[in-house]
Design a protein around this motif. Structure first.
Motif, PDB file in Angstrom:
ATOM      1  N   MET B   1       3.137 -17.150   5.160  1.00  0.00           N
ATOM      2  CA  MET B   1       3.672 -16.776   6.555  1.00  0.00           C
ATOM      3  C   MET B   1       5.088 -16.279   6.290  1.00  0.00           C
ATOM      4  SD  MET B   1       1.583 -17.928   9.370  1.00  0.00           S
ATOM      5  CE  MET B   1       2.148 -18.919  10.359  1.00  0.00           C
ATOM      6  N   LYS B   2       5.161 -14.970   6.698  1.00  0.00           N
ATOM      7  CA  LYS B   2       6.265 -14.303   6.641  1.00  0.00           C
ATOM      8  C   LYS B   2       7.266 -14.364   7.969  1.00  0.00           C
ATOM      9  CE  LYS B   2       4.975 -10.965   3.298  1.00  0.00           C
ATOM     10  NZ  LYS B   2       4.697  -9.571   2.903  1.00  0.00           N
ATOM     11  N   HIS B   3       6.457 -14.415   9.268  1.00  0.00           N
ATOM     12  CA  HIS B   3       7.083 -14.452  10.129  1.00  0.00           C
ATOM     13  C   HIS B   3       7.364 -16.005  10.583  1.00  0.00           C
ATOM     14  CE1 HIS B   3       4.139 -11.189  10.933  1.00  0.00           C
ATOM     15  NE2 HIS B   3       3.639 -12.338  10.771  1.00  0.00           N
ATOM     16  N   LEU B   4       8.406 -16.394  11.555  1.00  0.00           N
ATOM     17  CA  LEU B   4       8.234 -17.793  12.271  1.00  0.00           C
ATOM     18  C   LEU B   4       7.175 -17.871  13.165  1.00  0.00           C
ATOM     19  CD1 LEU B   4      12.195 -17.710  13.375  1.00  0.00           C
ATOM     20  CD2 LEU B   4      11.157 -18.996  11.440  1.00  0.00           C
ATOM     21  N   PRO B   5       6.494 -18.807  12.965  1.00  0.00           N
ATOM     22  CA  PRO B   5       5.263 -19.238  13.621  1.00  0.00           C
ATOM     23  C   PRO B   5       5.606 -19.049  15.272  1.00  0.00           C
ATOM     24  CG  PRO B   5       5.772 -21.150  12.378  1.00  0.00           C
ATOM     25  CD  PRO B   5       6.959 -20.066  11.933  1.00  0.00           C
ATOM     26  N   ILE B   6       6.878 -19.426  15.636  1.00  0.00           N
ATOM     27  CA  ILE B   6       7.096 -19.367  17.105  1.00  0.00           C
ATOM     28  C   ILE B   6       6.906 -17.930  17.568  1.00  0.00           C
ATOM     29  CG2 ILE B   6       9.575 -19.169  17.026  1.00  0.00           C
ATOM     30  CD1 ILE B   6       8.020 -21.651  19.187  1.00  0.00           C
ATOM     31  N   LEU B   7       7.419 -17.174  16.730  1.00  0.00           N
ATOM     32  CA  LEU B   7       7.175 -15.651  17.339  1.00  0.00           C
ATOM     33  C   LEU B   7       5.887 -14.887  17.080  1.00  0.00           C
ATOM     34  CD1 LEU B   7      10.658 -14.515  16.087  1.00  0.00           C
ATOM     35  CD2 LEU B   7      10.173 -15.048  18.440  1.00  0.00           C
ATOM     36  N   ASP B   8       5.120 -15.587  16.453  1.00  0.00           N
ATOM     37  CA  ASP B   8       3.759 -15.064  16.118  1.00  0.00           C
ATOM     38  C   ASP B   8       2.692 -15.185  17.361  1.00  0.00           C
ATOM     39  OD1 ASP B   8       1.782 -15.240  12.870  1.00  0.00           O
ATOM     40  OD2 ASP B   8       1.163 -14.823  15.087  1.00  0.00           O
ATOM     41  N   ALA B   9       2.380 -13.989  17.616  1.00  0.00           N
ATOM     42  CA  ALA B   9       1.296 -13.961  18.978  1.00  0.00           C
ATOM     43  C   ALA B   9       0.079 -14.788  18.770  1.00  0.00           C
ATOM     44  CB  ALA B   9       0.950 -12.520  19.016  1.00  0.00           C
ATOM     45  N   CYS B  10      -0.363 -14.703  17.594  1.00  0.00           N
ATOM     46  CA  CYS B  10      -1.471 -15.558  17.245  1.00  0.00           C
ATOM     47  C   CYS B  10      -1.046 -17.082  17.471  1.00  0.00           C
ATOM     48  CB  CYS B  10      -1.974 -15.647  15.821  1.00  0.00           C
ATOM     49  SG  CYS B  10      -2.814 -13.789  15.705  1.00  0.00           S
ATOM     50  N   ALA B  11       0.027 -17.593  16.982  1.00  0.00           N
ATOM     51  CA  ALA B  11       0.308 -19.028  16.930  1.00  0.00           C
ATOM     52  C   ALA B  11       0.630 -19.399  18.493  1.00  0.00           C
ATOM     53  CB  ALA B  11       1.638 -19.165  16.116  1.00  0.00           C
ATOM     54  N   LEU B  12       1.157 -18.358  19.210  1.00  0.00           N
ATOM     55  CA  LEU B  12       1.442 -18.795  20.668  1.00  0.00           C
ATOM     56  C   LEU B  12      -0.009 -18.932  21.300  1.00  0.00           C
ATOM     57  CD1 LEU B  12       4.445 -16.376  21.960  1.00  0.00           C
ATOM     58  CD2 LEU B  12       4.231 -18.901  21.908  1.00  0.00           C
ATOM     59  N   SER B  13      -0.873 -17.934  21.205  1.00  0.00           N
ATOM     60  CA  SER B  13      -2.161 -18.096  21.797  1.00  0.00           C
ATOM     61  C   SER B  13      -2.936 -19.499  21.809  1.00  0.00           C
ATOM     62  CB  SER B  13      -3.144 -16.885  21.377  1.00  0.00           C
ATOM     63  OG  SER B  13      -3.697 -17.161  20.092  1.00  0.00           O
ATOM     64  N   ILE B  14      -2.709 -20.017  20.625  1.00  0.00           N
ATOM     65  CA  ILE B  14      -3.202 -21.290  20.396  1.00  0.00           C
ATOM     66  C   ILE B  14      -2.676 -22.405  21.589  1.00  0.00           C
ATOM     67  CG2 ILE B  14      -3.153 -23.504  19.081  1.00  0.00           C
ATOM     68  CD1 ILE B  14      -2.910 -21.663  16.603  1.00  0.00           C
ATOM     69  N   PHE B  15      -1.663 -22.028  22.165  1.00  0.00           N
ATOM     70  CA  PHE B  15      -1.183 -22.956  23.105  1.00  0.00           C
ATOM     71  C   PHE B  15      -1.481 -22.519  24.509  1.00  0.00           C
ATOM     72  CE2 PHE B  15       1.283 -25.535  20.494  1.00  0.00           C
ATOM     73  CZ  PHE B  15       2.054 -24.548  19.346  1.00  0.00           C
ATOM     74  N   MET B  16      -2.047 -21.207  24.805  1.00  0.00           N
ATOM     75  CA  MET B  16      -2.466 -20.841  25.976  1.00  0.00           C
ATOM     76  C   MET B  16      -4.075 -21.259  25.960  1.00  0.00           C
ATOM     77  SD  MET B  16      -0.715 -17.376  26.713  1.00  0.00           S
ATOM     78  CE  MET B  16      -1.754 -16.269  25.737  1.00  0.00           C
ATOM     79  N   GLN B  17      -4.491 -21.596  27.097  1.00  0.00           N
ATOM     80  CA  GLN B  17      -5.928 -22.172  27.251  1.00  0.00           C
ATOM     81  C   GLN B  17      -6.532 -20.628  27.286  1.00  0.00           C
ATOM     82  OE1 GLN B  17      -7.002 -22.917  31.054  1.00  0.00           O
ATOM     83  NE2 GLN B  17      -8.349 -24.463  30.710  1.00  0.00           N
ATOM     84  N   SER B  18      -7.795 -20.660  26.559  1.00  0.00           N
ATOM     85  CA  SER B  18      -8.711 -19.887  26.638  1.00  0.00           C
ATOM     86  C   SER B  18      -9.248 -19.531  27.621  1.00  0.00           C
ATOM     87  CB  SER B  18      -9.829 -19.668  25.423  1.00  0.00           C
ATOM     88  OG  SER B  18      -9.326 -19.601  24.293  1.00  0.00           O
ATOM     89  N   ALA B  19      -9.191 -18.468  28.191  1.00  0.00           N
ATOM     90  CA  ALA B  19      -9.853 -18.109  29.484  1.00  0.00           C
ATOM     91  C   ALA B  19     -11.508 -18.031  29.678  1.00  0.00           C
ATOM     92  CB  ALA B  19      -9.604 -16.524  30.203  1.00  0.00           C
ATOM     93  N   VAL B  20     -12.070 -17.794  28.241  1.00  0.00           N
ATOM     94  CA  VAL B  20     -13.414 -17.918  28.177  1.00  0.00           C
ATOM     95  C   VAL B  20     -13.585 -18.459  26.497  1.00  0.00           C
ATOM     96  CG1 VAL B  20     -15.625 -16.647  27.502  1.00  0.00           C
ATOM     97  CG2 VAL B  20     -14.215 -15.931  29.617  1.00  0.00           C
ATOM     98  N   ASP B  21     -14.188 -19.486  26.554  1.00  0.00           N
ATOM     99  CA  ASP B  21     -14.573 -19.794  25.066  1.00  0.00           C
ATOM    100  C   ASP B  21     -16.214 -20.386  24.965  1.00  0.00           C
ATOM    101  OD1 ASP B  21     -14.624 -21.284  22.725  1.00  0.00           O
ATOM    102  OD2 ASP B  21     -13.111 -22.724  23.277  1.00  0.00           O
ATOM    103  N   ALA B  22     -16.678 -19.253  24.386  1.00  0.00           N
ATOM    104  CA  ALA B  22     -18.375 -19.498  24.210  1.00  0.00           C
ATOM    105  C   ALA B  22     -18.654 -19.805  22.741  1.00  0.00           C
ATOM    106  CB  ALA B  22     -19.030 -18.241  24.586  1.00  0.00           C
ATOM    107  N   ARG B  23     -19.592 -20.808  22.602  1.00  0.00           N
ATOM    108  CA  ARG B  23     -19.964 -21.188  21.115  1.00  0.00           C
ATOM    109  C   ARG B  23     -21.293 -21.028  21.037  1.00  0.00           C
ATOM    110  NH1 ARG B  23     -14.808 -22.351  18.271  1.00  0.00           N
ATOM    111  NH2 ARG B  23     -13.284 -22.671  20.064  1.00  0.00           N
ATOM    112  N   GLY B  24     -21.678 -20.349  19.939  1.00  0.00           N
ATOM    113  CA  GLY B  24     -23.348 -20.296  19.805  1.00  0.00           C
ATOM    114  C   GLY B  24     -24.322 -20.038  20.940  1.00  0.00           C
ATOM    115  N   ILE B  25     -23.986 -19.276  21.660  1.00  0.00           N
ATOM    116  CA  ILE B  25     -24.811 -18.904  22.818  1.00  0.00           C
ATOM    117  C   ILE B  25     -26.151 -18.425  22.325  1.00  0.00           C
ATOM    118  CG2 ILE B  25     -24.864 -17.841  25.232  1.00  0.00           C
ATOM    119  CD1 ILE B  25     -22.811 -19.838  25.343  1.00  0.00           C
ATOM    120  N   VAL B  26     -27.185 -18.912  22.790  1.00  0.00           N
ATOM    121  CA  VAL B  26     -28.487 -18.123  22.615  1.00  0.00           C
ATOM    122  C   VAL B  26     -28.976 -18.226  23.924  1.00  0.00           C
ATOM    123  CG1 VAL B  26     -30.689 -18.346  21.550  1.00  0.00           C
ATOM    124  CG2 VAL B  26     -28.604 -18.997  20.281  1.00  0.00           C
ATOM    125  N   LYS B  27     -29.728 -17.080  24.167  1.00  0.00           N
ATOM    126  CA  LYS B  27     -30.430 -16.763  25.433  1.00  0.00           C
ATOM    127  C   LYS B  27     -31.720 -16.082  25.189  1.00  0.00           C
ATOM    128  CE  LYS B  27     -31.642 -17.500  29.870  1.00  0.00           C
ATOM    129  NZ  LYS B  27     -31.606 -18.722  30.500  1.00  0.00           N
TER     130      LYS B  27
END
Lengths: 253, 347
Positions: B1-27
């Motif tokens: 990890m080169k950048h500081l985690p706090i500045l990493d967009a990916c790291a931040l997104s973990i703290f934000m709730q996902s608007a949509v979180d779908a897992r294994g959807i079969v129809k």
């Protein structure tokens, strides 16, 4: 009372649609008016049907109103099919409206059209000499009966719509349900005249109870059977609402 | 990890709730048609997310599951933290939804449509008129508010539908092919309104489309769906970069290319993908300069006349070609026309 509010919104929608387009109300009145103006006097002239001293056209007027209500309601499913083919039903499903409210609300909308139909037929009947009991409360009672009964038939129609997905098939099935119910009811002749099998069938025919209720309120003024009629109509409505709500799942697929 | 985690967009997104979180959807429809074959998808909140795929790829089915219209056959999905099956009522209070087909009553006015929906949502009497007028004004329909919807153009109907979806200031907005059947001008107007609404309220926008340019222009993030599976997600830039290399566009005299030749073209050094259009050939290559001589030789040898050669950076179509193995645009035009008809037909 949210469910009641939901139904009121659907009724309001139907009133607004009617306000913008009244033509359908008038064209739909043609058939019942023919029954009143042609069938009634001709059959009445034969004096073949014992109506208990009531002129024949007077006797069948409630039957014609109820028949017209039944047709309007059974074809209400066409509106539901259209709403399914367009995105309206999908959109309604994603609102906070419970599904049962959508079914009951859309069904009761047909009641709006049926009561308007009655408001057209009754004055014409009076014009050709049918004597309607001059009591506004009785008249309002008959309107309420037509409004509520309409919901039950519209629910049948929602049920058919969930099975028949094309308009053409739907039209055929609608006719095939209402005409037998109509002829096997007390709309055109007293139940006593019927062969025993039809008589038995008539006692489970919702149309007979509705005709009887409207006839007692508009023509005879004999309210003895009215409470039982209302109970029968309520059972019919509730049963049909339940069936339609269950089948509604199929419609949205 | 080169950048500081706090500045990493990916790291931040973990703290934000996902608007949509779908897992294994079969129809599976009626036990036979497999519309979705295991969809996993996370959409960050306050994003504009485009689900890009051809007709029949499962976009609409996924959206209908996420908007609680029907349960999935397998798997589960959360929308704004609510389960789509058990928490359906919670979702329906906070989502706006515009289905692909027309979803307004055409025999009443635009204002009346809004009024009925305002009442359905239980918006109190005193604020109803103001909210409706604001919504209609915001989307540029106040002048025709009292006209019957039947007299509206396709673009006006779409805007009315969007206005009614925005009436409750939804937390998340689901749009199924929002601009299908609209002319370019009307598409632009619709997107300007959506973008400004998004900026103002921070609403998450989730839309289905088979127009690449639309996904390219307006989406922060794109998911590529093909045959009921999400094949790839990422930002537009990420996806294009992942194709790598260049795209060669060869204009040909029509006709004459058969699949054996296409196979041989795919075998040329540095070529990664080949797609044939009506009178053009797209060749994706790691390095166009290396690939060009080989491609030209093959075409020449088969007697195919090349009128023009140009080189470009990858488009989303190339991304699609790479991951789904088919082109996005070619097979959708006819279906498009049918959809337009459906929108126009007003029962």
């Amino acid at each position: 009372m949210t469910p009641l509010r939901d139904v009121v919104v659907m009724v309001e929608l139907e009133l607004r649609r009617i306000r913008h387009d009244r033509a359908e109300l008038y064209t739909r009145a043609v058939q019942p008016v023919l029954w009143l103006v042609v069938f009634g006097p001709v059959m009445g002239a034969l004096r073949a049907i014992p109506t208990g001293g009531i002129p024949y056209t007077d006797f069948i007027t409630p039957g014609i109103i109820v028949q017209s209500m039944a047709f309007i309601s059974i074809f209400f499913g066409l509106t539901v099919i259209w709403e399914r083919e367009s995105g309206i039903l999908k959109k309604l499903l994603v609102t906070p409206l419970p599904r049962s409210s959508i079914v009951i609300g859309r069904s009761m909308s047909s009641g709006v059209r049926s009561t308007f139909q009655m408001l057209i037929i009754v004055p014409i009947a009076m014009l050709i000499g049918v004597r309607i009991i001059p009591n506004p409360l009785y008249f309002l009672g008959a309107l309420a009966i037509i409004f509520l009964a309409s919901g039950g038939f519209a629910a049948i129609s929602v049920f058919i719509a969930s099975i028949m997905k094309s308009r053409e098939r739907f039209m055929g099935i609608g006719q095939a349900i209402i005409m037998p119910l109509f002829f096997a009811s007390n709309a055109l002749y007293p139940v006593e005249m019927m062969p025993p099998i039809l008589k038995a069938l008539s006692s489970v025919n919702p149309l007979s109870y509705i005709v009887d209720a409207v006839r007692s309120l508009l023509i005879t003024g004999d309210l003895a059977q009215l409470p039982m009629d209302i109970v029968a109509i309520a059972i019919f409505d509730i049963a049909m609402f339940i069936i339609a709500s269950i089948s509604f799942k199929r419609i949205i697929k | 990890m080169k950048h500081l985690p706090i500045l990493d967009a990916c790291a931040l997104s973990i703290f934000m709730q996902s608007a949509v979180d779908a897992r294994g959807i079969v129809k599976v429809y009626e036990g036979k048609v497999r519309a979705l074959a295991g969809v996993d998808l996370q959409v960050g909140s306050e994003n504009v997310f485009a689900l890009l795929g051809p007709n029949g790829s499962g976009k609409t089915t996924l959206m209908r599951i996420l908007t609680t219209q029907m349960p999935p056959t397998e798997g589960r999905a959360l929308v704004m933290g609510h389960d789509t099956v058990r928490g359906g009522a919670g979702i329906r209070r906070i989502v706006g939804y515009v289905p692909q087909e027309m979803s307004v009553w055409t025999d009443i006015t635009g204002y009346e449509n809004m009024l009925i929906y305002a009442k359905i949502y239980g918006i109190p009497c005193e604020s109803r008129r103001r909210l409706i007028n604001e919504a209609l004004d915001g989307i540029g329909l106040s002048e025709v508010a009292d006209k019957l919807v039947r007299s509206y153009s396709g673009g006006m109907i779409r805007r009315l539908e969007i206005a009614s979806a925005l009436l409750i200031s939804p937390k998340i907005l689901f749009l199924d092919e929002p601009t299908i059947g609209l002319d370019p001008m009307a598409r632009k107007v619709v997107w300007e309104k959506l973008s400004s609404f998004k900026r103002e309220f921070g609403t998450t926008v989730f839309f289905n489309t088979h127009y690449m340019d639309e996904a390219d222009l307006y989406a922060d993030e794109i998911g590529i769906i093909s045959r009921g599976r999400i094949i790839r997600t990422g930002t537009v830039a990420e996806l294009k970069r992942s194709v790598g290399g260049d795209v060669l566009l060869l204009e040909l005299e029509p006709g004459g290319i058969g699949s054996p030749l296409l196979e041989r073209l795919r075998a040329v050094e540095s070529v990664k993908g080949v797609a044939l259009g009506e009178s053009e050939l797209r060749v994706i290559a790691d390095d166009a300069e290396t690939a060009l001589p080989g491609v030209m030789r093959l075409l020449d040898g088969s007697g195919i006349l090349v009128r023009k050669v140009s080189m470009s950076a990858p488009t989303l179509d190339d991304v699609f070609l790479k991951y789904a193995g088919t082109r996005l645009e070619s097979n959708s035009r006819i279906a498009d026309i049918a959809k337009v008809r459906q929108t126009i037909r007003r029962g």
